[in-house]
Design an enzyme around this catalytic site. Structure first.
Site, PDB file in Angstrom:
ATOM      1  N   HIS A  60       0.837  -1.202   0.000  1.00 12.76           N
ATOM      2  CA  HIS A  60       0.000   0.000   0.000  1.00 12.76           C
ATOM      3  C   HIS A  60       0.871   1.250   0.000  1.00 12.76           C
ATOM      4  O   HIS A  60       1.844   1.337   0.737  1.00 12.76           O
ATOM      5  CB  HIS A  60      -0.938  -0.004   1.211  1.00 12.76           C
ATOM      6  CG  HIS A  60      -2.166  -0.829   0.970  1.00 12.76           C
ATOM      7  ND1 HIS A  60      -3.442  -0.400   1.201  1.00 12.76           N
ATOM      8  CD2 HIS A  60      -2.281  -2.080   0.464  1.00 12.76           C
ATOM      9  CE1 HIS A  60      -4.300  -1.344   0.860  1.00 12.76           C
ATOM     10  NE2 HIS A  60      -3.624  -2.380   0.429  1.00 12.76           N
TER      11      HIS A  60
ATOM     12  N   TYR B  39      -9.317   5.860   6.969  1.00 17.11           N
ATOM     13  CA  TYR B  39      -9.503   6.225   8.373  1.00 17.11           C
ATOM     14  C   TYR B  39     -10.510   7.378   8.373  1.00 17.11           C
ATOM     15  O   TYR B  39     -10.178   8.472   7.898  1.00 17.11           O
ATOM     16  CB  TYR B  39      -8.183   6.680   9.014  1.00 17.11           C
ATOM     17  CG  TYR B  39      -7.195   5.559   9.271  1.00 17.11           C
ATOM     18  CD1 TYR B  39      -6.429   5.026   8.239  1.00 17.11           C
ATOM     19  CD2 TYR B  39      -7.017   5.049  10.552  1.00 17.11           C
ATOM     20  CE1 TYR B  39      -5.517   3.994   8.487  1.00 17.11           C
ATOM     21  CE2 TYR B  39      -6.102   4.018  10.808  1.00 17.11           C
ATOM     22  CZ  TYR B  39      -5.370   3.502   9.770  1.00 17.11           C
ATOM     23  OH  TYR B  39      -4.469   2.484  10.013  1.00 17.11           O
TER      24      TYR B  39
ATOM     25  N   PRO C 245      -5.150   0.419  18.659  1.00 10.46           N
ATOM     26  CA  PRO C 245      -4.805  -0.044  17.314  1.00 10.46           C
ATOM     27  C   PRO C 245      -4.804   1.021  16.213  1.00 10.46           C
ATOM     28  O   PRO C 245      -4.386   0.735  15.090  1.00 10.46           O
ATOM     29  CB  PRO C 245      -5.876  -1.098  17.027  1.00 10.46           C
ATOM     30  CG  PRO C 245      -7.014  -0.745  17.907  1.00 10.46           C
ATOM     31  CD  PRO C 245      -6.436  -0.123  19.131  1.00 10.46           C
TER      32      PRO C 245
ATOM     33  N   LYS D  22       0.287  -0.171  15.156  1.00 11.36           N
ATOM     34  CA  LYS D  22       1.665  -0.288  15.649  1.00 11.36           C
ATOM     35  C   LYS D  22       1.974  -1.554  16.458  1.00 11.36           C
ATOM     36  O   LYS D  22       3.142  -1.917  16.602  1.00 11.36           O
ATOM     37  CB  LYS D  22       1.995   0.923  16.553  1.00 11.36           C
ATOM     38  CG  LYS D  22       2.211   2.196  15.796  1.00 11.36           C
ATOM     39  CD  LYS D  22       3.541   2.156  15.061  1.00 11.36           C
ATOM     40  CE  LYS D  22       3.616   3.166  13.954  1.00 11.36           C
ATOM     41  NZ  LYS D  22       3.622   2.661  12.611  1.00 11.36           N
TER      42      LYS D  22
ATOM     43  N   TYR E  99       3.658   6.439  10.584  1.00  9.04           N
ATOM     44  CA  TYR E  99       2.785   5.334  10.185  1.00  9.04           C
ATOM     45  C   TYR E  99       3.585   4.235   9.481  1.00  9.04           C
ATOM     46  O   TYR E  99       3.391   3.036   9.744  1.00  9.04           O
ATOM     47  CB  TYR E  99       1.668   5.845   9.262  1.00  9.04           C
ATOM     48  CG  TYR E  99       0.580   4.832   9.000  1.00  9.04           C
ATOM     49  CD1 TYR E  99      -0.573   4.814   9.785  1.00  9.04           C
ATOM     50  CD2 TYR E  99       0.691   3.877   7.989  1.00  9.04           C
ATOM     51  CE1 TYR E  99      -1.579   3.874   9.563  1.00  9.04           C
ATOM     52  CE2 TYR E  99      -0.295   2.932   7.757  1.00  9.04           C
ATOM     53  CZ  TYR E  99      -1.433   2.943   8.544  1.00  9.04           C
ATOM     54  OH  TYR E  99      -2.426   2.018   8.333  1.00  9.04           O
TER      55      TYR E  99
HETATM   56  P1  FAD Z   1       0.817 -12.005  21.434  1.00  8.23           P
HETATM   57  O1  FAD Z   1       0.459 -12.050  19.997  1.00  8.23           O
HETATM   58  O2  FAD Z   1      -0.235 -11.728  22.441  1.00  8.23           O
HETATM   59  O3  FAD Z   1       1.528 -13.389  21.776  1.00  8.23           O
HETATM   60  C1  FAD Z   1       1.785 -13.817  23.091  1.00  8.23           C
HETATM   61  C2  FAD Z   1       1.745 -15.320  23.130  1.00  8.23           C
HETATM   62  O4  FAD Z   1       2.040 -15.756  24.460  1.00  8.23           O
HETATM   63  C3  FAD Z   1       0.375 -15.885  22.805  1.00  8.23           C
HETATM   64  O5  FAD Z   1       0.498 -16.886  21.824  1.00  8.23           O
HETATM   65  C4  FAD Z   1      -0.149 -16.407  24.122  1.00  8.23           C
HETATM   66  O6  FAD Z   1      -1.035 -17.496  23.954  1.00  8.23           O
HETATM   67  C5  FAD Z   1       1.155 -16.792  24.806  1.00  8.23           C
HETATM   68  N1  FAD Z   1       1.048 -16.881  26.261  1.00  8.23           N
HETATM   69  C6  FAD Z   1       0.352 -16.089  27.099  1.00  8.23           C
HETATM   70  N2  FAD Z   1       0.469 -16.514  28.368  1.00  8.23           N
HETATM   71  C7  FAD Z   1       1.296 -17.573  28.330  1.00  8.23           C
HETATM   72  C8  FAD Z   1       1.782 -18.455  29.323  1.00  8.23           C
HETATM   73  N3  FAD Z   1       1.429 -18.328  30.595  1.00  8.23           N
HETATM   74  N4  FAD Z   1       2.603 -19.456  28.930  1.00  8.23           N
HETATM   75  C9  FAD Z   1       2.958 -19.617  27.628  1.00  8.23           C
HETATM   76  N5  FAD Z   1       2.498 -18.821  26.649  1.00  8.23           N
HETATM   77  C10 FAD Z   1       1.681 -17.810  26.990  1.00  8.23           C
HETATM   78  N6  FAD Z   1      -2.623  -4.530  16.550  1.00  8.23           N
HETATM   79  C11 FAD Z   1      -2.778  -3.801  15.475  1.00  8.23           C
HETATM   80  O7  FAD Z   1      -1.822  -3.139  15.066  1.00  8.23           O
HETATM   81  N7  FAD Z   1      -3.989  -3.778  14.814  1.00  8.23           N
HETATM   82  C12 FAD Z   1      -5.057  -4.537  15.229  1.00  8.23           C
HETATM   83  O8  FAD Z   1      -6.114  -4.523  14.623  1.00  8.23           O
HETATM   84  C13 FAD Z   1      -4.914  -5.297  16.366  1.00  8.23           C
HETATM   85  N8  FAD Z   1      -5.934  -6.037  16.827  1.00  8.23           N
HETATM   86  C14 FAD Z   1      -5.765  -6.734  17.988  1.00  8.23           C
HETATM   87  C15 FAD Z   1      -6.836  -7.462  18.504  1.00  8.23           C
HETATM   88  C16 FAD Z   1      -6.707  -8.150  19.721  1.00  8.23           C
HETATM   89  C17 FAD Z   1      -7.886  -8.915  20.276  1.00  8.23           C
HETATM   90  C18 FAD Z   1      -5.467  -8.102  20.404  1.00  8.23           C
HETATM   91  C19 FAD Z   1      -5.287  -8.820  21.730  1.00  8.23           C
HETATM   92  C20 FAD Z   1      -4.398  -7.393  19.860  1.00  8.23           C
HETATM   93  C21 FAD Z   1      -4.534  -6.702  18.660  1.00  8.23           C
HETATM   94  N9  FAD Z   1      -3.481  -5.986  18.114  1.00  8.23           N
HETATM   95  C22 FAD Z   1      -3.652  -5.269  17.011  1.00  8.23           C
HETATM   96  C23 FAD Z   1      -2.167  -5.957  18.703  1.00  8.23           C
HETATM   97  C24 FAD Z   1      -1.240  -6.996  18.085  1.00  8.23           C
HETATM   98  O9  FAD Z   1      -1.979  -8.120  17.691  1.00  8.23           O
HETATM   99  C25 FAD Z   1      -0.215  -7.332  19.127  1.00  8.23           C
HETATM  100  O10 FAD Z   1       0.538  -6.155  19.384  1.00  8.23           O
HETATM  101  C26 FAD Z   1       0.719  -8.475  18.742  1.00  8.23           C
HETATM  102  O11 FAD Z   1       0.012  -9.685  18.734  1.00  8.23           O
HETATM  103  C27 FAD Z   1       1.890  -8.559  19.721  1.00  8.23           C
HETATM  104  O12 FAD Z   1       2.582  -9.756  19.552  1.00  8.23           O
HETATM  105  P2  FAD Z   1       3.201 -10.521  20.792  1.00  8.23           P
HETATM  106  O13 FAD Z   1       3.874 -11.712  20.217  1.00  8.23           O
HETATM  107  O14 FAD Z   1       3.964  -9.569  21.601  1.00  8.23           O
HETATM  108  O15 FAD Z   1       1.973 -10.939  21.695  1.00  8.23           O
HETATM  109  C1  DHB Z   2      -5.795  -2.930  10.599  1.00  7.71           C
HETATM  110  C2  DHB Z   2      -5.775  -2.733  11.953  1.00  7.71           C
HETATM  111  C3  DHB Z   2      -5.400  -1.517  12.427  1.00  7.71           C
HETATM  112  O1  DHB Z   2      -5.351  -1.309  13.762  1.00  7.71           O
HETATM  113  C4  DHB Z   2      -5.043  -0.471  11.594  1.00  7.71           C
HETATM  114  O2  DHB Z   2      -4.698   0.733  12.108  1.00  7.71           O
HETATM  115  C5  DHB Z   2      -5.058  -0.683  10.242  1.00  7.71           C
HETATM  116  C6  DHB Z   2      -5.444  -1.929   9.747  1.00  7.71           C
HETATM  117  C7  DHB Z   2      -6.213  -4.251  10.090  1.00  7.71           C
HETATM  118  O3  DHB Z   2      -6.585  -5.115  10.892  1.00  7.71           O
HETATM  119  O4  DHB Z   2      -6.203  -4.455   8.864  1.00  7.71           O
END
Ligand code: FAD
Ligand code: DHB
Length: 389
Positions: free
Chosen positions: A72, A202, A293, A297, A383
């Site tokens: 994009h 947005y 979100p 980021k 961004y």
């Molecule tokens: P996570 O993806 O949370 O991974 C952590 C892992 O640790 C998981 O697999 C979990 O199961 C595991 N875990 C937890 N506890 C334990 C334990 N006790 N023992 C072993 N393993 C464990 N960001 C955006 O930019 N746009 C979005 O639209 C967006 N939507 C989101 C929607 C939701 C519902 C959530 C929760 C987050 C969203 N985010 C979004 C944020 C983004 O998904 C996260 O920042 C990203 O997943 C971070 O990655 P991570 O690996 O740090 O954490």
């Molecule tokens: C998406 C999620 C976001 O939080 C964003 O700022 C842009 C796109 C997505 O899920 O595609």
């Protein structure tokens, strides 16, 4: 069991850290409390910054991303009557990619299970111990119910917002947190509908923010600002499409609808935990910080953290030098606060608070970003992702 780095959590942060370390010859083991199916099905983020794409490509995971991902060149900022495109290459020379977090996770897991280091799913009772010593360990119960001890040189807490690692770091002498909860939530849907836009939209609207994103040429991902007390059962598909049509309305443009395949409500908060290290336990990704979100980021910040952490651990374990592990927390937190500010800025500019003074401030800011190259460049640089220092 013994390894060099014990990694708690198989989200994008833990899996990518494992891959980065493995490519540098560092042994590691990943422990995940959920099943593979659950982890691969979790629908979350969708936008990859340039540095995230570059990192995934460098570690050999760019093939499907480049084949199926969508590059994009900007975003649209909308307020009633106006839809303005910010052209990222023109403003800052970078682009972003639409490629779902589910796909990033599937690619990482596939590579790991195909000859990579151990990745144990469905473990429980995971707890890092003795992290102030040079030989920490992780206690856990394996999927068959047997108690296990993993002896390590270092532990990575990549266990997301609800994992056990952050509390252990916070119990150290300098633990501190900052938090902001927003009076907004996002109702997100995934729909079998061809995106009716070439770039993400947005949209500010008197009835609340809306975001038009996508996952492929046939699948749209859309979000609506709702009150955090809303229940998903009260939102029929028709009600969702009606609200989306109102908030994205523009003369000569029409929303395409389709079958809704997933819908959920997400709360929004900013949260930062410092430091991101206690002794030999290092936090990365959502374990250390959460952003709302709106700036896309969360996933990108997790990738930036583990890029720094992998360099620091390689230097510690191969060259026996402490300098990069000692500076890890400060360097990671500098980026965390930049992204926390940007995510707060985007959230504050675009969500309807219900206050009409706020609304005029937001519209003034939006007009500024849409008319001043300097203001637009500031948004575009943040961004698309600042370089990893
Ligand atoms: P996570 O993806 O949370 O991974 C952590 C892992 O640790 C998981 O697999 C979990 O199961 C595991 N875990 C937890 N506890 C334990 C334990 N006790 N023992 C072993 N393993 C464990 N960001 C955006 O930019 N746009 C979005 O639209 C967006 N939507 C989101 C929607 C939701 C519902 C959530 C929760 C987050 C969203 N985010 C979004 C944020 C983004 O998904 C996260 O920042 C990203 O997943 C971070 O990655 P991570 O690996 O740090 O954490
Ligand atoms: C998406 C999620 C976001 O939080 C964003 O700022 C842009 C796109 C997505 O899920 O595609």
């Amino acid at each position: 069991m013994r390894t060099q780095v014990g990694i708690i959590g198989a989200g994008p942060a833990g899996l990518l850290l494992s891959r980065l370390l493995t490519l540098q010859g560092i042994d590691n083991v990943v422990l995940e409390n959920r099943s593979r199916e659950y982890v691969e099905a979790r629908i979350r983020a969708g936008i990859l910054e340039q540095h995230t794409v570059d990192t995934l490509t460098e570690v050999g995971l760019g093939d499907r991303l480049h084949r199926e991902g969508l590059e994009h060149h900007g975003i649209y900022l909308q307020h009633p009557g106006t839809r303005h495109k910010l052209d990222f290459p023109e403003l800052c020379g970078r682009t972003v990619w639409v490629y779902g977090q589910t796909e990033v996770t599937k690619d990482l897991i596939k590579a790991q299970l195909d000859g990579g280091p151990p990745l144990l799913f469905e473990v429980s009772d995971v707890i890092p111990e003795d992290v102030d010593s040079d030989s920490p360990r992780i206690r856990f119960t394996d999927a068959d119910g047997n108690p296990q001890v993993l002896e390590c040189d270092a532990v990575a807490g990549t266990d997301g917002f609800h994992g056990p690692s952050r509390a252990v770091v916070q119990q150290g002498p300098t633990g501190r947190t900052w938090e902001r909860t927003y009076p907004y939530a996002w109702l997100g849907i995934l729909a079998d509908a061809a995106p009716a836009t070439d770039e993400l939209i947005y949209a500010w609207h008197p009835e609340g923010f809306a975001l038009y994103s996508m996952r492929s040429p046939k699948v749209s991902r859309l979000y609506l600002q709702v009150d955090p007390s809303e229940k998903i059962e009260d939102w029929s598909d028709d009600r969702i499409w009606d609200n989306l049509a109102t908030r994205f309305a523009l003369d000569g443009w029409e929303l395409t609808t389709g079958t809704v395949t997933e819908k959920s409500i997400l709360p929004m908060r900013s949260f930062v935990s410092a430091p991101m290290r206690r002794g030999r336990l290092f936090l990365a990704g959502d374990a250390g910080h959460i952003v709302p979100p709106t700036g896309a980021k969360g996933l990108n910040l997790a990738v930036a953290d583990v890029t720094l952490l992998a360099q620091a651990l390689v230097r510690l374990l191969q060259e026996k030098q402490n300098d990069l592990v000692d500076s890890y927390s400060d360097r990671a937190l500098a980026r965390v606060w930049r992204c926390t500010h940007f995510s707060w800025f985007m959230t504050s500019m675009l969500h309807r608070s219900g206050d009409d003074f706020d609304a005029e401030m937001q519209l003034s800011q939006l007009r500024r970003v849409c008319s001043s190259e300097a203001a637009a460049r500031e948004l575009a640089e943040n961004y698309t992702g600042l370089p990893i220092e």
